[in-house]
Design an enzyme around this catalytic site. Structure first.
Site: not given
Ligand code: IMP
Ligand code: MG
Length: 180
Positions: A48, A102-103, A106, A134, A155, A162, A168
């Protein structure tokens, strides 16, 4: 285009290209100010963050190195909350100032596991730089040093992110339309 379709879902523009690039440039300035003489190593988390990393790298004028790793913990539109694997870090980070790119953060679980894993290798400094956060979903205890945008819990897709592997290459960031 304000509305697009990716796979089976419709999305509406949320952050236009110019605004993304402006914030990326501001984050780059902040990082250079903080790490001017430090020769940092950026670790970009694939897939990402590849677009963000490429734009960020081109805004930096300080000397730096960049490497790419992979972690995978996310399928479809809901986080599984568990880190599956960390792949690809071939060089030593011991004693080096490291900035993870990082992208999106969440729940924060991916970043928390990654930080834990990298800390075991004793970097001199370990910072987090994310394009998006977020805050409403954040459950893990992670310190986010640089974040270009805080967004709601919806989302999103585009600029490297993606939906099931697609979207992407979109220059803008789009948010999913909730089903009527
Ligand atoms: P976390 O472990 O819940 O913080 O998730 C992080 C990963 O989830 C990111 O690196 C993204 O690849 C993916 N992700 C979280 N939210 C989104 C979204 O809204 N769109 C696309 N990918 C997401
Ligand atoms: Mg990611």
């Amino acid at each position: 285009m304000d509305k697009i379709q990716v796979r089976d879902r419709e999305f509406t523009i949320s952050i236009p290209e110019a605004k993304i690039l402006q914030r990326v440039s501001e984050v780059a300035q902040q990082i250079q100010h903080d790490l001017k003489d430090e020769h940092p190593l950026f670790i970009s988390v694939l897939n990402g963050s590849f677009v963000f990393a490429a734009d960020l790298a081109r805004q930096l004028t300080i000397p730096f190195n960049i490497s790419f790793i992979r972690v995978s913990s996310y399928e479809g539109m809901a986080s599984t909350g568990e880190l599956k694997e960390v792949i690809g870090l071939s060089e030593s980070i011991e004693g080096r100032p490291v900035i993870i790119i990082e992208d999106i953060i969440d729940s924060g679980f991916t970043m928390a596991s990654l930080l834990e894993s990298l800390r075991r290798q004793h970097p001199a400094d370990l910072r987090v730089c994310t394009l998006l956060t977020k805050p409403g979903n954040l459950k893990a205890d992670v310190r986010i040093d640089y974040s270009a945008f805080n967004i709601p819990n919806d989302f999103i897709v585009g600029y490297g992110l993606d939906y099931d592997g697609f979207g992407r290459g979109l220059k803008e960031i789009y948010v999913v339309d909730t089903e009527a």
